[in-house]
Design a protein around this motif. Structure first.
Motif, PDB file in Angstrom:
ATOM      1  N   CYS A 110     -19.686  32.010 -10.670  1.00 31.52           N
ATOM      2  CA  CYS A 110     -20.202  30.722 -11.144  1.00 31.52           C
ATOM      3  C   CYS A 110     -19.619  29.533 -10.382  1.00 31.52           C
ATOM      4  N   GLY A 111     -18.494  29.737  -9.686  1.00 30.01           N
ATOM      5  CA  GLY A 111     -17.916  28.656  -8.896  1.00 30.01           C
ATOM      6  C   GLY A 111     -17.317  27.542  -9.724  1.00 30.01           C
ATOM      7  N   LEU A 112     -17.049  27.814 -10.996  1.00 30.06           N
ATOM      8  CA  LEU A 112     -16.528  26.785 -11.894  1.00 30.06           C
ATOM      9  C   LEU A 112     -15.223  26.202 -11.362  1.00 30.06           C
ATOM     10  N   LEU A 113     -15.142  24.883 -11.334  1.00 32.45           N
ATOM     11  CA  LEU A 113     -13.927  24.175 -10.944  1.00 32.45           C
ATOM     12  C   LEU A 113     -13.357  24.675  -9.616  1.00 32.45           C
ATOM     13  N   PRO A 139      -6.769  22.841 -10.725  1.00 30.47           N
ATOM     14  CA  PRO A 139      -6.124  21.597 -10.288  1.00 30.47           C
ATOM     15  C   PRO A 139      -6.794  20.425 -11.000  1.00 30.47           C
ATOM     16  N   LEU A 140      -5.986  19.544 -11.548  1.00 31.81           N
ATOM     17  CA  LEU A 140      -6.559  18.476 -12.371  1.00 31.81           C
ATOM     18  C   LEU A 140      -7.289  17.415 -11.558  1.00 31.81           C
ATOM     19  N   THR A 141      -7.201  17.497 -10.253  1.00 26.21           N
ATOM     20  CA  THR A 141      -8.022  16.614  -9.424  1.00 26.21           C
ATOM     21  C   THR A 141      -9.498  16.929  -9.611  1.00 26.21           C
ATOM     22  N   LYS A 142      -9.798  18.135 -10.111  1.00 26.68           N
ATOM     23  CA  LYS A 142     -11.183  18.576 -10.200  1.00 26.68           C
ATOM     24  C   LYS A 142     -11.861  18.262 -11.526  1.00 26.68           C
ATOM     25  N   ILE A 143     -11.084  17.964 -12.566  1.00 19.83           N
ATOM     26  CA  ILE A 143     -11.702  17.920 -13.888  1.00 19.83           C
ATOM     27  C   ILE A 143     -12.616  16.721 -14.102  1.00 19.83           C
ATOM     28  N   SER A 156     -15.750  20.558 -20.310  1.00 19.40           N
ATOM     29  CA  SER A 156     -15.319  19.427 -19.492  1.00 19.40           C
ATOM     30  C   SER A 156     -14.742  18.314 -20.350  1.00 19.40           C
ATOM     31  N   GLU A 157     -15.447  17.981 -21.432  1.00 17.88           N
ATOM     32  CA  GLU A 157     -14.997  16.887 -22.311  1.00 17.88           C
ATOM     33  C   GLU A 157     -13.656  17.223 -22.959  1.00 17.88           C
ATOM     34  N   VAL A 158     -13.531  18.468 -23.424  1.00 14.79           N
ATOM     35  CA  VAL A 158     -12.299  18.879 -24.107  1.00 14.79           C
ATOM     36  C   VAL A 158     -11.123  18.930 -23.130  1.00 14.79           C
ATOM     37  N   ILE A 159     -11.336  19.495 -21.960  1.00 10.00           N
ATOM     38  CA  ILE A 159     -10.244  19.616 -20.986  1.00 10.00           C
ATOM     39  C   ILE A 159      -9.755  18.249 -20.534  1.00 10.00           C
ATOM     40  N   ASN A 160     -10.676  17.314 -20.319  1.00 10.93           N
ATOM     41  CA  ASN A 160     -10.252  15.968 -19.931  1.00 10.93           C
ATOM     42  C   ASN A 160      -9.354  15.341 -20.989  1.00 10.93           C
ATOM     43  N   GLU A 161      -9.718  15.496 -22.257  1.00  5.05           N
ATOM     44  CA  GLU A 161      -8.911  14.944 -23.345  1.00  5.05           C
ATOM     45  C   GLU A 161      -7.593  15.700 -23.491  1.00  5.05           C
ATOM     46  N   PHE A 162      -7.655  17.017 -23.372  1.00  2.06           N
ATOM     47  CA  PHE A 162      -6.469  17.866 -23.510  1.00  2.06           C
ATOM     48  C   PHE A 162      -5.463  17.580 -22.393  1.00  2.06           C
ATOM     49  N   ILE A 191       6.363  10.453  -9.541  1.00  2.00           N
ATOM     50  CA  ILE A 191       5.943  11.459  -8.559  1.00  2.00           C
ATOM     51  C   ILE A 191       4.985  12.503  -9.136  1.00  2.00           C
ATOM     52  N   CYS A 192       4.721  12.470 -10.439  1.00  2.00           N
ATOM     53  CA  CYS A 192       3.799  13.414 -11.082  1.00  2.00           C
ATOM     54  C   CYS A 192       2.739  12.634 -11.840  1.00  2.00           C
ATOM     55  N   ASP A 193       1.487  12.824 -11.490  1.00  2.00           N
ATOM     56  CA  ASP A 193       0.413  12.191 -12.244  1.00  2.00           C
ATOM     57  C   ASP A 193      -0.737  13.175 -12.406  1.00  2.00           C
ATOM     58  N   GLU A 194      -1.859  12.696 -12.967  1.00  2.00           N
ATOM     59  CA  GLU A 194      -2.966  13.599 -13.261  1.00  2.00           C
ATOM     60  C   GLU A 194      -3.570  14.235 -12.007  1.00  2.00           C
ATOM     61  N   SER A 195      -3.289  13.678 -10.838  1.00  2.00           N
ATOM     62  CA  SER A 195      -3.860  14.234  -9.615  1.00  2.00           C
ATOM     63  C   SER A 195      -3.009  15.349  -9.025  1.00  2.00           C
ATOM     64  N   THR A 196      -1.794  15.544  -9.515  1.00  4.85           N
ATOM     65  CA  THR A 196      -0.894  16.532  -8.924  1.00  4.85           C
ATOM     66  C   THR A 196      -0.618  17.725  -9.833  1.00  4.85           C
ATOM     67  N   CYS A 197      -1.074  17.660 -11.081  1.00  2.78           N
ATOM     68  CA  CYS A 197      -0.734  18.698 -12.063  1.00  2.78           C
ATOM     69  C   CYS A 197      -1.835  19.755 -12.162  1.00  2.78           C
ATOM     70  N   PHE A 198      -1.520  20.847 -12.861  1.00  3.68           N
ATOM     71  CA  PHE A 198      -2.440  21.975 -12.985  1.00  3.68           C
ATOM     72  C   PHE A 198      -2.576  22.382 -14.448  1.00  3.68           C
ATOM     73  N   LEU A 199      -3.717  22.946 -14.768  1.00  2.00           N
ATOM     74  CA  LEU A 199      -3.965  23.527 -16.083  1.00  2.00           C
ATOM     75  C   LEU A 199      -4.391  24.968 -15.858  1.00  2.00           C
ATOM     76  N   ARG A 200      -3.797  25.879 -16.605  1.00  2.00           N
ATOM     77  CA  ARG A 200      -4.147  27.297 -16.451  1.00  2.00           C
ATOM     78  C   ARG A 200      -4.594  27.853 -17.791  1.00  2.00           C
ATOM     79  N   LEU A 201      -5.835  28.312 -17.854  1.00  2.00           N
ATOM     80  CA  LEU A 201      -6.379  28.953 -19.046  1.00  2.00           C
ATOM     81  C   LEU A 201      -6.192  30.449 -18.883  1.00  2.00           C
ATOM     82  N   ASN A 202      -5.425  31.064 -19.781  1.00  2.00           N
ATOM     83  CA  ASN A 202      -5.082  32.483 -19.670  1.00  2.00           C
ATOM     84  C   ASN A 202      -5.771  33.327 -20.729  1.00  2.00           C
TER      85      ASN A 202
END
Length: 347
Positions: A110-113, A139-143, A156-162, A191-202
């Motif tokens: 599906c190529g998601l994110l 990578p949160l640069t993609k959300i 998409s809406e939930v992840i952005n808020e989360f 040195i850490c902002d929304e463009s440098t962090c990651f979210l991992r759904l396991n």
């Protein structure tokens, strides 16, 4: 046999056969004996973050001190009254379950994110290097890019808020930990902002095998915040013994990463941990990784620093190289001052 989505059993079974073909007839030799058994079940230090909002300064200081003590003694702790809405957490979990319920072929294609879907361990050459799990490592640069989401608009809406809520919480905790070391409270925030962090759904499917849902490792960030379900399976190294973490549905788990250990000159501990697969229930968790940009220089302010200075990008590249060469991460020992760690290649 438990049917798995993705086809973990097929891949894992092939690793078992290959190991047996190399003369490993005894199944116990597939595992490092230091990983078994679990000695005890523990409850992580539980910290009520309401203490940070109290009018009484002593109560605020006591709460901050508890956070720093847990980071030093355990490398792990739990937080309640963390400010993240319970309904948001529930929505995140519902969307996550819906995502992983898709057919394997669709998840793969599906190529998601930006093709963030992962399963198993492609680099594994032995069963004890294989993770019985699947994940979306985002990578949160993609959300914020609508084209990345396709049909998953509600996700998409939930992840952005989360992600925004997790960033606020991670900065709060990192600020307390940084200040305790004599740094400005916003040192990590810069040195850490929304463009440098990651979210991992396991997702950890059921497994008939006694195997790793996630192989033993340390996290390569400043800190991680974990939202997990009631199933359990998380284990960590405490006093040279593996202990199982008792799930607490009302709390989020926080653990220190390698970068904070190096930055604090070993004041804070990045502790080895793993997840064991369950033969009765599947498990879900969501991890938020507080990371800097790749060119950020990591180093202690103290004169007698244990580690040489290195960039986050250099650290990640070294990890990837070691995993390819040896099948596992080596980590901070690679960056000790004037030290060349002895690396034993697995047979």
């Amino acid at each position: 046999m438990i049917e798995s989505n993705p086809p973990l059993q097929q891949y894992y079974g092939r690793l078992l056969q290959e190991s047996a073909g190399k003369g490993h007839q005894n199944r116990s030799c597939f595992y490092d004996p230091t990983h078994y058994p679990v000695i005890a079940e523990c409850e992580l230090p539980l910290i009520d973050l309401d203490g940070l909002k109290r009018c009484d300064r002593r109560e605020r200081l006591a709460c901050s001190a508890a956070i720093c003590k847990a980071a030093s003694e355990w490398g792990f702790f739990q937080v309640i009254n963390h400010g993240i809405d319970t309904e948001l957490l529930r929505k995140m979990r519902r969307e996550q379950v819906k995502l992983f319920d898709m057919p394997f072929e669709k998840k793969e294609t599906c190529g998601l994110l930006n093709n963030s879907y992962r399963w198993g361990t492609p680099t594994a050459t032995r069963p004890n290097q294989f993770s019985w799990s699947e994940a979306f490592h985002i990578p949160l640069t993609k959300i914020s890019e609508p084209a990345c989401w396709g049909e998953f608009k509600s996700l998409s809406e939930v992840i952005n808020e989360f992600a925004a809520a997790m960033l606020r919480l991670s900065r709060l905790l990192a600020g307390i930990l940084a200040e305790n070391l004599g740094n400005p409270k916003d040192a990590i925030e810069e040195i850490c902002d929304e463009s440098t962090c990651f979210l991992r759904l396991n997702h950890y499917p059921k497994s008939e095998e006694e195997t790793f849902g996630l192989v033993p490792h340390t996290d390569s960030d400043f800190l991680t915040i974990l939202y997990q379900d009631h199933v359990g399976g998380l284990q960590l190294m405490k006093d040279s013994k593996w202990v199982a973490v008792k799930p607490n549905p009302d709390a989020l788990i926080v653990n220190i990463g390698d970068l904070f250990q190096a930055w604090s000159n070993d004041e804070y501990k990045s502790v080895e941990h793993k997840v064991m697969a369950n033969n009765k229930m599947e498990r879900y968790s969501t991890a938020y990784f507080l990371c800097p940009c790749y060119n950020t220089l990591i180093g202690s302010r103290t004169e007698s620093s244990i580690y040489r200075k290195f960039t986050f990008g250099e650290y990640r590249n070294q990890i990837q190289d070691d995993v390819k060469r040896f099948g596992h991460k080596i980590g901070l020992s690679r960056f000790l001052q004037d030290t060349n760690p002895l690396i034993m290649k697995s047979d």
